[in-house]
Motif scaffolding. Structure first.
Motif, short mmCIF file in Angstrom:
data_model
loop_
_atom_site.label_atom_id
_atom_site.label_comp_id
_atom_site.label_asym_id
_atom_site.label_seq_id
_atom_site.Cartn_x
_atom_site.Cartn_y
_atom_site.Cartn_z
N MET A 1 -48.47 12.62 -19.55
CA MET A 1 -49.27 13.79 -19.90
C MET A 1 -50.00 14.30 -18.67
N LYS A 2 -49.94 15.60 -18.46
CA LYS A 2 -50.64 16.18 -17.33
C LYS A 2 -52.10 16.40 -17.70
N THR A 3 -52.97 16.14 -16.75
CA THR A 3 -54.39 16.42 -16.97
C THR A 3 -54.94 17.10 -15.74
N THR A 4 -56.08 17.70 -15.86
CA THR A 4 -56.71 18.30 -14.69
C THR A 4 -57.45 17.22 -13.92
N THR A 5 -57.87 17.56 -12.72
CA THR A 5 -58.61 16.60 -11.91
C THR A 5 -60.05 16.49 -12.37
N GLU A 6 -60.48 17.38 -13.29
CA GLU A 6 -61.88 17.41 -13.66
C GLU A 6 -62.12 17.00 -15.11
N THR A 7 -61.09 16.68 -15.84
CA THR A 7 -61.24 16.35 -17.24
C THR A 7 -60.59 15.01 -17.53
N PRO A 8 -61.10 14.27 -18.49
CA PRO A 8 -60.54 12.96 -18.79
C PRO A 8 -59.17 13.07 -19.41
N GLY A 9 -58.32 12.07 -19.14
CA GLY A 9 -57.01 12.04 -19.75
C GLY A 9 -57.07 11.33 -21.09
N GLY A 10 -55.89 11.06 -21.63
CA GLY A 10 -55.84 10.32 -22.88
C GLY A 10 -56.07 11.17 -24.10
N GLU A 11 -56.20 10.50 -25.23
CA GLU A 11 -56.31 11.18 -26.52
C GLU A 11 -57.58 12.00 -26.64
N GLU A 12 -58.66 11.57 -26.01
CA GLU A 12 -59.91 12.33 -26.10
C GLU A 12 -59.74 13.74 -25.53
N PHE A 13 -59.09 13.82 -24.37
CA PHE A 13 -58.86 15.13 -23.76
C PHE A 13 -57.87 15.95 -24.59
N ALA A 14 -56.84 15.31 -25.08
CA ALA A 14 -55.85 16.02 -25.91
C ALA A 14 -56.52 16.59 -27.15
N ALA A 15 -57.41 15.81 -27.77
CA ALA A 15 -58.12 16.28 -28.97
C ALA A 15 -59.02 17.46 -28.63
N LEU A 16 -59.64 17.42 -27.45
CA LEU A 16 -60.50 18.51 -27.01
C LEU A 16 -59.68 19.80 -26.87
N CYS A 17 -58.49 19.68 -26.30
CA CYS A 17 -57.61 20.84 -26.14
C CYS A 17 -57.17 21.37 -27.50
N ARG A 18 -56.80 20.46 -28.40
CA ARG A 18 -56.36 20.90 -29.74
C ARG A 18 -57.49 21.60 -30.47
N HIS A 19 -58.68 21.08 -30.32
CA HIS A 19 -59.84 21.68 -30.98
C HIS A 19 -60.12 23.08 -30.43
N ALA A 20 -59.84 23.27 -29.14
CA ALA A 20 -60.08 24.57 -28.51
C ALA A 20 -59.26 25.67 -29.18
N TRP A 21 -58.09 25.31 -29.68
CA TRP A 21 -57.24 26.32 -30.31
C TRP A 21 -57.85 26.88 -31.60
N ASP A 22 -58.74 26.14 -32.21
CA ASP A 22 -59.44 26.66 -33.39
C ASP A 22 -60.30 27.87 -33.03
N THR A 23 -60.70 27.94 -31.75
CA THR A 23 -61.48 29.07 -31.25
C THR A 23 -60.58 30.13 -30.62
N LEU A 24 -59.56 29.68 -29.87
CA LEU A 24 -58.72 30.61 -29.13
C LEU A 24 -57.91 31.53 -30.04
N ILE A 25 -57.37 31.00 -31.10
CA ILE A 25 -56.50 31.81 -31.96
C ILE A 25 -57.24 32.99 -32.59
N PRO A 26 -58.39 32.78 -33.24
CA PRO A 26 -59.10 33.94 -33.78
C PRO A 26 -59.68 34.84 -32.70
N ALA A 27 -60.03 34.26 -31.54
CA ALA A 27 -60.56 35.08 -30.45
C ALA A 27 -59.49 36.03 -29.92
N ARG A 28 -58.28 35.55 -29.79
CA ARG A 28 -57.18 36.40 -29.34
C ARG A 28 -56.92 37.51 -30.36
N ALA A 29 -56.96 37.17 -31.63
CA ALA A 29 -56.75 38.17 -32.68
C ALA A 29 -57.83 39.25 -32.63
N SER A 30 -59.08 38.83 -32.40
CA SER A 30 -60.17 39.79 -32.31
C SER A 30 -60.03 40.67 -31.08
#
Length: 212
Positions: A1-30
């Protein structure tokens, strides 16, 4: 899994990214609902000219200054306008080639292109206008960064510091979001994410001037 140099890897970071989509999808629609479909015509026009010319000239950069609603009453504008257009195009041509290089990862291409464009007056620090130039150079690969995007990333808990190389790390972060987006991310581009972040960072306010 690719990660940035500034964010933690592993499941915690993956969950953070997945959670971000809950905001990104409606924001893009708006964004698509509330922003005029003609707003990005300047960016599209510059991108089309760049596609044919392989470089950006002073007129193209001036158009992007207006598109980003930046101030033109600054010393760097005078310095840039005082250069021969051939000199500006010689530099931007190298940057265009760099960000279009599909043989290297997007973040590396972004970092290289950003380093080249820094040779021009006004592009040494700050990524707002530089990212617009690079996005016009490779609209299907690069994305725009500004202070609203930064505010959205901070709100979502996605770290992006202002240390040198930020634009390359930003593009890696967008790749991380796309990687962990799953089905909701299907068909999204880096540019789609940046517009969603932009709208999130402005709390739905109309477009306003962005810091360089």
């Amino acid at each position: 899994m690719k990660t940035t140099t500034e964010t933690p890897g592993g499941e915690e970071f993956a969950a953070l990214c997945r959670h971000a989509w809950d905001t990104l999808i409606p924001a893009r629609a708006s964004y698509l609902t509330d922003v005029s479909p003609h707003y990005d015509e300047v960016l599209h026009d510059v991108a089309q000219r760049t596609e044919h010319a392989g470089s950006l000239g002073k007129t193209d950069i001036a158009a992007l200054v207006v598109w980003k609603r930046l101030s033109a009453q600054t010393r760097w504008v005078t310095a840039l306008m005082s250069l021969p257009d051939t000199h500006v195009r010689a530099i931007t041509e190298r940057a265009v080639t760099a960000v279009r290089d599909s043989t290297i990862p997007r973040n590396e291409a972004a970092r290289t292109g950003r380093g080249i464009i820094a040779e021009l007056p006004g592009f040494r620090s700050g990524d707002a206008l530089a990212s617009a130039v690079l996005t016009a150079a490779a609209p299907h690969r690069m994305a725009v960064y500004d202070r609203r995007v930064q505010h959205a990333l901070d709100t979502l808990g996605l770290t992006l510091t202002p240390t040198p190389g930020r634009y390359g790390r930003y593009m890696q972060l967008l790749d991380d979001l796309l990687e962990h987006g799953g089905a909701p991310a299907d068909g999204w581009t880096a540019r789609d994410i940046d517009t969603a972040l932009y709208w999130t960072g402005g709390s739905g306010d109309p477009p306003h001037p962005a810091a360089p």
